[in-house]
Design a protein around this motif. Structure first.
Motif, PDB file in Angstrom:
ATOM      1  N   VAL A  49      -2.320  -0.521  -7.884  1.00 40.61           N
ATOM      2  CA  VAL A  49      -1.157  -0.200  -7.051  1.00 40.61           C
ATOM      3  C   VAL A  49      -0.492  -1.513  -6.666  1.00 40.61           C
ATOM      4  N   ARG A  50       0.765  -1.668  -7.050  1.00 42.46           N
ATOM      5  CA  ARG A  50       1.538  -2.870  -6.706  1.00 42.46           C
ATOM      6  C   ARG A  50       2.393  -2.559  -5.486  1.00 42.46           C
ATOM      7  N   HIS A  51       2.104  -3.253  -4.385  1.00 42.42           N
ATOM      8  CA  HIS A  51       2.823  -3.032  -3.137  1.00 42.42           C
ATOM      9  C   HIS A  51       3.563  -4.273  -2.678  1.00 42.42           C
ATOM     10  N   GLY A  52       3.271  -5.408  -3.265  1.00 36.16           N
ATOM     11  CA  GLY A  52       3.902  -6.660  -2.854  1.00 36.16           C
ATOM     12  C   GLY A  52       3.307  -7.182  -1.560  1.00 36.16           C
ATOM     13  N   ILE A  53       3.779  -8.347  -1.154  1.00 39.71           N
ATOM     14  CA  ILE A  53       3.300  -8.924   0.109  1.00 39.71           C
ATOM     15  C   ILE A  53       4.403  -8.935   1.160  1.00 39.71           C
ATOM     16  N   GLY A  54       5.609  -8.596   0.756  1.00 37.10           N
ATOM     17  CA  GLY A  54       6.694  -8.423   1.713  1.00 37.10           C
ATOM     18  C   GLY A  54       7.211  -9.681   2.354  1.00 37.10           C
ATOM     19  N   ILE A  55       7.097 -10.816   1.703  1.00 38.74           N
ATOM     20  CA  ILE A  55       7.545 -12.057   2.344  1.00 38.74           C
ATOM     21  C   ILE A  55       9.067 -12.180   2.389  1.00 38.74           C
ATOM     22  N   LYS A  56       9.776 -11.327   1.657  1.00 36.39           N
ATOM     23  CA  LYS A  56      11.239 -11.359   1.726  1.00 36.39           C
ATOM     24  C   LYS A  56      11.733 -10.799   3.055  1.00 36.39           C
ATOM     25  N   ASN A  57      10.930  -9.949   3.688  1.00 40.45           N
ATOM     26  CA  ASN A  57      11.275  -9.415   4.999  1.00 40.45           C
ATOM     27  C   ASN A  57      10.811 -10.423   6.050  1.00 40.45           C
ATOM     28  N   LYS A  58      11.705 -11.286   6.475  1.00 39.20           N
ATOM     29  CA  LYS A  58      11.326 -12.399   7.349  1.00 39.20           C
ATOM     30  C   LYS A  58      10.884 -11.944   8.734  1.00 39.20           C
ATOM     31  N   PHE A  59      11.374 -10.783   9.202  1.00 39.30           N
ATOM     32  CA  PHE A  59      11.036 -10.328  10.546  1.00 39.30           C
ATOM     33  C   PHE A  59       9.689  -9.618  10.594  1.00 39.30           C
ATOM     34  N   LYS A  60       9.389  -8.824   9.563  1.00 34.48           N
ATOM     35  CA  LYS A  60       8.124  -8.078   9.527  1.00 34.48           C
ATOM     36  C   LYS A  60       7.553  -8.106   8.113  1.00 34.48           C
ATOM     37  N   PRO A  61       6.972  -9.212   7.709  1.00 33.04           N
ATOM     38  CA  PRO A  61       6.397  -9.261   6.350  1.00 33.04           C
ATOM     39  C   PRO A  61       5.151  -8.388   6.239  1.00 33.04           C
ATOM     40  N   GLY A  62       4.883  -7.914   5.037  1.00 35.81           N
ATOM     41  CA  GLY A  62       3.647  -7.173   4.773  1.00 35.81           C
ATOM     42  C   GLY A  62       3.636  -5.739   5.254  1.00 35.81           C
ATOM     43  N   ILE A  63       4.797  -5.130   5.509  1.00 37.74           N
ATOM     44  CA  ILE A  63       4.819  -3.757   6.027  1.00 37.74           C
ATOM     45  C   ILE A  63       4.241  -2.781   5.006  1.00 37.74           C
ATOM     46  N   LEU A  64       4.777  -2.763   3.810  1.00 40.28           N
ATOM     47  CA  LEU A  64       4.314  -1.814   2.788  1.00 40.28           C
ATOM     48  C   LEU A  64       2.850  -2.059   2.435  1.00 40.28           C
ATOM     49  N   LYS A  65       2.454  -3.312   2.395  1.00 34.99           N
ATOM     50  CA  LYS A  65       1.057  -3.657   2.118  1.00 34.99           C
ATOM     51  C   LYS A  65       0.147  -3.092   3.214  1.00 34.99           C
ATOM     52  N   SER A  66       0.547  -3.243   4.467  1.00 37.75           N
ATOM     53  CA  SER A  66      -0.249  -2.760   5.593  1.00 37.75           C
ATOM     54  C   SER A  66      -0.388  -1.246   5.569  1.00 37.75           C
ATOM     55  N   TYR A  67       0.712  -0.558   5.298  1.00 33.77           N
ATOM     56  CA  TYR A  67       0.664   0.904   5.236  1.00 33.77           C
ATOM     57  C   TYR A  67      -0.150   1.375   4.034  1.00 33.77           C
ATOM     58  N   THR A  68      -0.013   0.706   2.904  1.00 30.78           N
ATOM     59  CA  THR A  68      -0.790   1.070   1.716  1.00 30.78           C
ATOM     60  C   THR A  68      -2.280   0.961   2.021  1.00 30.78           C
ATOM     61  N   ASN A  69      -2.672  -0.089   2.717  1.00 34.94           N
ATOM     62  CA  ASN A  69      -4.063  -0.289   3.126  1.00 34.94           C
ATOM     63  C   ASN A  69      -4.562   0.909   3.949  1.00 34.94           C
ATOM     64  N   LYS A  70      -3.757   1.352   4.897  1.00 33.82           N
ATOM     65  CA  LYS A  70      -4.131   2.488   5.756  1.00 33.82           C
ATOM     66  C   LYS A  70      -4.189   3.790   4.950  1.00 33.82           C
ATOM     67  N   TRP A  71      -3.146   4.044   4.156  1.00 31.93           N
ATOM     68  CA  TRP A  71      -3.088   5.299   3.408  1.00 31.93           C
ATOM     69  C   TRP A  71      -4.240   5.436   2.427  1.00 31.93           C
ATOM     70  N   LEU A  72      -4.560   4.370   1.705  1.00 32.04           N
ATOM     71  CA  LEU A  72      -5.646   4.446   0.723  1.00 32.04           C
ATOM     72  C   LEU A  72      -6.969   4.805   1.386  1.00 32.04           C
ATOM     73  N   GLN A  73      -7.194   4.319   2.612  1.00 33.39           N
ATOM     74  CA  GLN A  73      -8.438   4.629   3.312  1.00 33.39           C
ATOM     75  C   GLN A  73      -8.512   6.098   3.729  1.00 33.39           C
ATOM     76  N   GLU A  74      -7.354   6.746   3.845  1.00 34.86           N
ATOM     77  CA  GLU A  74      -7.303   8.139   4.297  1.00 34.86           C
ATOM     78  C   GLU A  74      -7.363   9.154   3.157  1.00 34.86           C
ATOM     79  N   ILE A  75      -7.199   8.709   1.917  1.00 31.86           N
ATOM     80  CA  ILE A  75      -7.176   9.633   0.785  1.00 31.86           C
ATOM     81  C   ILE A  75      -8.616   9.946   0.367  1.00 31.86           C
ATOM     82  N   PRO A  76      -9.016  11.212   0.413  1.00 33.35           N
ATOM     83  CA  PRO A  76     -10.408  11.580   0.128  1.00 33.35           C
ATOM     84  C   PRO A  76     -10.900  11.178  -1.264  1.00 33.35           C
ATOM     85  N   SER A  77     -10.028  11.135  -2.262  1.00 37.26           N
ATOM     86  CA  SER A  77     -10.476  10.820  -3.621  1.00 37.26           C
ATOM     87  C   SER A  77     -10.620   9.320  -3.874  1.00 37.26           C
TER      88      SER A  77
END
Length: 193
Positions: A126-154
């Motif tokens: 899964v390619r989510h990037g590190i979000g460094i282009k978003n100078k105000f809140k970098p890593g948003i998609l990466k952070s959410y991907t981390n949370k979502w993957l932990q919640e998926i039963p499979s």
């Protein structure tokens, strides 16, 4: 006698008549946007408001853009997890979430993981990037991907990828066997005994 391209062009343009004028009058657009344009605008504004509400309703602590993602369910053997971390398993599918709004990214990720699990695909990237282009809140998609993957039963385990697969901007994900594959394995092992 041979004709060159220019001569051929002139011959093909013999019967062409020039235009009497070279200006075009455009209709006035003071009427306002068309119905289709209004609908597109409404849909775009709706998408933005949904994403904002979505962010407010599901709080995730933002990770450092260069943080290593690492998760392992109980029961996953240490050697299996090590092999996942070191990319020793074949990658059977890849998903790129770059640039997607959070709500669409979540839906895309869940659908992708569910489809892979049903098709008995065991290791994905899964390619989510590190979000460094978003100078105000970098890593948003990466952070959410981390949370979502932990919640998926499979999902059994995941770990940030090696550099040649995207480094900290991508994640290896190990999925459970599908129910069909588990049943198949039970039948094979019961025939051996």
């Amino acid at each position: 006698m041979s004709l060159d391209d220019f001569d051929l062009f002139l011959m093909s343009m013999e019967d062409v008549k020039p235009l009497k004028h070279d200006t075009v009058k455009l209709k006035s657009t003071k009427q306002g946007p068309s119905l289709a344009q209004q609908e597109k605008r409404k849909a775009a504004e709706c998408d933005l408001s949904v994403d904002e509400n979505y962010l407010q309703s599901e709080y995730v602590e933002l990770l450092d853009p260069h943080a290593v993602l690492s998760f392992k369910n109980e029961g996953v053997q240490a050697q299996v997890f090590k092999n996942l971390r070191l990319a020793k398993y074949q990658l059977d599918a890849t998903l790129d979430l770059h640039g997607q709004p959070l709500q669409r990214a979540r839906t895309t990720l869940l659908t992708f993981i569910d489809d892979c699990h049903k098709r008995n695909i065991r290791v994905v990237l899964v390619r989510h990037g590190i979000g460094i282009k978003n100078k105000f809140k970098p890593g948003i998609l990466k952070s959410y991907t981390n949370k979502w993957l932990q919640e998926i039963p499979s999902v059994l385990a995941f770990h940030s990828a090696l550099k040649h697969h995207g480094g900290n901007g991508a994640t290896y994900v190990l999925l459970k066997k599908s129910d069909e594959k588990k049943h198949e394995n039970r039948e094979i092992h019961s025939k051996r005994s």
